[in-house]
Scaffold this active site. Sequence first.
Site: not given
Length: 329
Positions: A172, A221, A291
């Site tokens: 990520r 998320s 995130e």
Amino acid sequence: MTWRDEIARRVRGEHLRDAPLAPRTAVRVGGPADLLCRPADGDALSALLGAVRELGVPLSVLGGGANTLVADAGVRGVVLRLPQDFPGESTDGDTLVLSAGAPIARLPARAHAHGLVGMEFLGGIPGTLGGAAAMNAGTRLGEMKDVVTRLELATADGAGFVPAAALGYAYRTCRLPPGAVVARVEVRLRPGDVAASEALMREDRERRRATQPLDRPTFGSTFTNPPGEYAGRLIEAVGLKGHRVGGAVWSPVHANFVTNLGGATARDVLALIRLARARVKERFGIALETEVRLMGEFPPDELAGLDGHAADGGGPGAASGGARPREAT
């Protein structure tokens, strides 16, 4: 002449003053941008980057608005958003060069039109390709680093392609040079069974509909999964699944999704995030990492307890919170 007048004079493209940003984000939260710019092409993009550097104007980059939380007070300076049809797309065998502003949802079909597969993991990801490439977006089916070969990065001095191997891709994240903006993304795919690829994407969409709150505005998320764990399981274990603050709630469908029930504010959302981090840290000793990219001017009390968060909202080398500008999905 104000700085907004000067940028409009120098940069070909669309310029919207005091532009509402909440409708341009997936979670539908946040205040306005002083100036929202959509440059017409690569030269206009470099002109914009040069203008904000010269004028000392803060710059933030907004893609499709997924994984982005805009401050209730909005964003000072320029918010850059590349048009969906930003020039320069091409196809050469198994290699596609695509606009960073292209919606992710349409890309697998484009690959299929050329008999190519390998982008199935993008089928359930919202936002734009540039943001997905910048944060190495992915699902259980794969992630961007599996297909990205080069990124075209624009700066005030021009644009050029940089190999993916030089960008430090990891879970990520990737390392973009300070002040650089993703303009185009080069991906390498493979010839394959298009019907099987489409079937896999349909199956994944059905799984997502059954397990994720896709009927409400949401980031997707909120936290990355810690090694060997699932953030949603940890949040549920500390009793926060379904917990509400104002108009925001930890979804009763999936505990790692914050959803907007209507009228949620950035303050509401950050209160949920801070609470989850604190409880999970206290019980499990795990520091959850978001995130979500923060964009704009947040009061210090809203950011307390969010060490290590990603921040947007400043300018080249001087974004809000001291971070560099980042591409947000």
